[in-house]
Design a protein around this motif. Structure first.
Motif, PDB file in Angstrom:
ATOM      1  N   GLU A  16     -18.617   4.573 -56.815  1.00 52.32           N
ATOM      2  CA  GLU A  16     -19.401   4.880 -55.613  1.00 52.32           C
ATOM      3  C   GLU A  16     -20.853   4.443 -55.792  1.00 52.32           C
ATOM      4  O   GLU A  16     -21.453   3.848 -54.895  1.00 52.32           O
ATOM      5  CB  GLU A  16     -19.349   6.371 -55.298  1.00 52.32           C
ATOM      6  CG  GLU A  16     -20.119   6.742 -54.047  1.00 52.32           C
ATOM      7  CD  GLU A  16     -20.088   8.223 -53.750  1.00 52.32           C
ATOM      8  OE1 GLU A  16     -20.159   8.569 -52.566  1.00 52.32           O
ATOM      9  OE2 GLU A  16     -19.998   9.038 -54.693  1.00 52.32           O
ATOM     10  N   ALA A  17     -21.409   4.713 -56.955  1.00 47.79           N
ATOM     11  CA  ALA A  17     -22.802   4.354 -57.229  1.00 47.79           C
ATOM     12  C   ALA A  17     -23.003   2.843 -57.285  1.00 47.79           C
ATOM     13  O   ALA A  17     -24.081   2.339 -56.970  1.00 47.79           O
ATOM     14  CB  ALA A  17     -23.240   4.991 -58.538  1.00 47.79           C
ATOM     15  N   GLU A  18     -21.987   2.114 -57.669  1.00 49.47           N
ATOM     16  CA  GLU A  18     -22.095   0.665 -57.860  1.00 49.47           C
ATOM     17  C   GLU A  18     -21.839  -0.144 -56.596  1.00 49.47           C
ATOM     18  O   GLU A  18     -22.298  -1.284 -56.476  1.00 49.47           O
ATOM     19  CB  GLU A  18     -21.112   0.230 -58.943  1.00 49.47           C
ATOM     20  CG  GLU A  18     -21.306  -1.173 -59.450  1.00 49.47           C
ATOM     21  CD  GLU A  18     -22.618  -1.380 -60.204  1.00 49.47           C
ATOM     22  OE1 GLU A  18     -23.086  -2.526 -60.257  1.00 49.47           O
ATOM     23  OE2 GLU A  18     -23.187  -0.405 -60.735  1.00 49.47           O
ATOM     24  N   PRO A  20     -22.159  -2.076 -53.391  1.00 48.48           N
ATOM     25  CA  PRO A  20     -23.300  -2.550 -52.599  1.00 48.48           C
ATOM     26  C   PRO A  20     -23.121  -2.327 -51.096  1.00 48.48           C
ATOM     27  O   PRO A  20     -24.084  -2.388 -50.347  1.00 48.48           O
ATOM     28  CB  PRO A  20     -23.366  -4.040 -52.928  1.00 48.48           C
ATOM     29  CG  PRO A  20     -21.969  -4.413 -53.267  1.00 48.48           C
ATOM     30  CD  PRO A  20     -21.393  -3.192 -53.951  1.00 48.48           C
ATOM     31  N   GLN A  21     -21.916  -2.050 -50.651  1.00 48.59           N
ATOM     32  CA  GLN A  21     -21.635  -1.848 -49.234  1.00 48.59           C
ATOM     33  C   GLN A  21     -21.533  -0.363 -48.863  1.00 48.59           C
ATOM     34  O   GLN A  21     -21.299  -0.033 -47.708  1.00 48.59           O
ATOM     35  CB  GLN A  21     -20.329  -2.547 -48.843  1.00 48.59           C
ATOM     36  CG  GLN A  21     -20.333  -4.038 -49.057  1.00 48.59           C
ATOM     37  CD  GLN A  21     -21.381  -4.730 -48.204  1.00 48.59           C
ATOM     38  OE1 GLN A  21     -21.549  -4.421 -47.035  1.00 48.59           O
ATOM     39  NE2 GLN A  21     -22.095  -5.659 -48.797  1.00 48.59           N
ATOM     40  N   SER A  22     -21.658   0.512 -49.851  1.00 52.41           N
ATOM     41  CA  SER A  22     -21.524   1.963 -49.638  1.00 52.41           C
ATOM     42  C   SER A  22     -20.225   2.313 -48.923  1.00 52.41           C
ATOM     43  O   SER A  22     -20.188   3.137 -48.007  1.00 52.41           O
ATOM     44  CB  SER A  22     -22.716   2.503 -48.852  1.00 52.41           C
ATOM     45  OG  SER A  22     -23.913   2.281 -49.554  1.00 52.41           O
ATOM     46  N   CYS A  23     -19.146   1.686 -49.344  1.00 50.33           N
ATOM     47  CA  CYS A  23     -17.864   1.928 -48.682  1.00 50.33           C
ATOM     48  C   CYS A  23     -16.936   2.824 -49.499  1.00 50.33           C
ATOM     49  O   CYS A  23     -15.790   3.014 -49.134  1.00 50.33           O
ATOM     50  CB  CYS A  23     -17.170   0.613 -48.340  1.00 50.33           C
ATOM     51  SG  CYS A  23     -16.688  -0.402 -49.719  1.00 50.33           S
ATOM     52  N   LYS A  30     -10.672  12.685 -55.372  1.00 48.71           N
ATOM     53  CA  LYS A  30     -10.507  11.281 -55.761  1.00 48.71           C
ATOM     54  C   LYS A  30     -11.445  10.449 -54.896  1.00 48.71           C
ATOM     55  O   LYS A  30     -11.953  10.910 -53.887  1.00 48.71           O
ATOM     56  CB  LYS A  30      -9.062  10.804 -55.529  1.00 48.71           C
ATOM     57  CG  LYS A  30      -8.016  11.548 -56.307  1.00 48.71           C
ATOM     58  CD  LYS A  30      -7.976  11.126 -57.736  1.00 48.71           C
ATOM     59  CE  LYS A  30      -6.866  11.872 -58.467  1.00 48.71           C
ATOM     60  NZ  LYS A  30      -6.705  11.466 -59.813  1.00 48.71           N
ATOM     61  N   TYR A  31     -11.643   9.219 -55.266  1.00 48.67           N
ATOM     62  CA  TYR A  31     -12.483   8.333 -54.482  1.00 48.67           C
ATOM     63  C   TYR A  31     -11.616   7.375 -53.681  1.00 48.67           C
ATOM     64  O   TYR A  31     -10.535   6.985 -54.124  1.00 48.67           O
ATOM     65  CB  TYR A  31     -13.458   7.583 -55.390  1.00 48.67           C
ATOM     66  CG  TYR A  31     -14.609   8.473 -55.800  1.00 48.67           C
ATOM     67  CD1 TYR A  31     -15.807   8.453 -55.109  1.00 48.67           C
ATOM     68  CD2 TYR A  31     -14.483   9.370 -56.844  1.00 48.67           C
ATOM     69  CE1 TYR A  31     -16.849   9.288 -55.440  1.00 48.67           C
ATOM     70  CE2 TYR A  31     -15.514  10.222 -57.195  1.00 48.67           C
ATOM     71  CZ  TYR A  31     -16.700  10.171 -56.483  1.00 48.67           C
ATOM     72  OH  TYR A  31     -17.723  11.017 -56.809  1.00 48.67           O
ATOM     73  N   VAL A  32     -12.105   7.013 -52.504  1.00 49.13           N
ATOM     74  CA  VAL A  32     -11.381   6.093 -51.627  1.00 49.13           C
ATOM     75  C   VAL A  32     -12.341   5.008 -51.151  1.00 49.13           C
ATOM     76  O   VAL A  32     -13.551   5.215 -51.084  1.00 49.13           O
ATOM     77  CB  VAL A  32     -10.760   6.814 -50.410  1.00 49.13           C
ATOM     78  CG1 VAL A  32      -9.676   7.777 -50.833  1.00 49.13           C
ATOM     79  CG2 VAL A  32     -11.815   7.531 -49.609  1.00 49.13           C
ATOM     80  N   ALA A  43     -17.335  -5.129 -57.715  1.00 49.54           N
ATOM     81  CA  ALA A  43     -18.301  -4.339 -58.484  1.00 49.54           C
ATOM     82  C   ALA A  43     -17.696  -3.017 -58.938  1.00 49.54           C
ATOM     83  O   ALA A  43     -17.947  -2.561 -60.055  1.00 49.54           O
ATOM     84  CB  ALA A  43     -19.562  -4.095 -57.660  1.00 49.54           C
ATOM     85  N   CYS A  44     -16.895  -2.397 -58.087  1.00 48.44           N
ATOM     86  CA  CYS A  44     -16.270  -1.116 -58.434  1.00 48.44           C
ATOM     87  C   CYS A  44     -15.316  -1.269 -59.610  1.00 48.44           C
ATOM     88  O   CYS A  44     -15.291  -0.446 -60.520  1.00 48.44           O
ATOM     89  CB  CYS A  44     -15.550  -0.531 -57.226  1.00 48.44           C
ATOM     90  SG  CYS A  44     -14.294  -1.608 -56.501  1.00 48.44           S
ATOM     91  N   ALA A  45     -14.538  -2.325 -59.586  1.00 38.33           N
ATOM     92  CA  ALA A  45     -13.556  -2.556 -60.647  1.00 38.33           C
ATOM     93  C   ALA A  45     -14.234  -2.825 -61.991  1.00 38.33           C
ATOM     94  O   ALA A  45     -13.722  -2.425 -63.037  1.00 38.33           O
ATOM     95  CB  ALA A  45     -12.650  -3.718 -60.275  1.00 38.33           C
TER      96      ALA A  45
END
Length: 56
Positions: A16-18, A20-23, A30-32, A43-45
């Motif tokens: 979530e912190a990484e 760049p699109q705040s998606c 859990k995160y979605v 970036a998330c991966a």
């Protein structure tokens, strides 16, 4: 092709912190990823300690 977060997610929040699109957001421990906003940057991966974000 957007990323999705699989069941390996440990809810650390690094993705979530990484993003760049705040998606990325938390939902039920859990995160979605909002596929409509995801630009497939990966970036998330790159920051996930358990490789939960994967290409759909």
């Amino acid at each position: 092709m957007a990323y999705v977060i699989n069941d390996d997610c440990v809810a650390c929040g690094a993705c979530e912190a990484e993003c760049p699109q705040s998606c990325i957001s938390e939902a039920d421990g859990k995160y979605v990823i909002d596929a409509a906003k995801c630009v497939d940057c990966g970036a998330c991966a790159e920051v996930c300690p358990v490789s939960a974000p994967v290409k759909e």
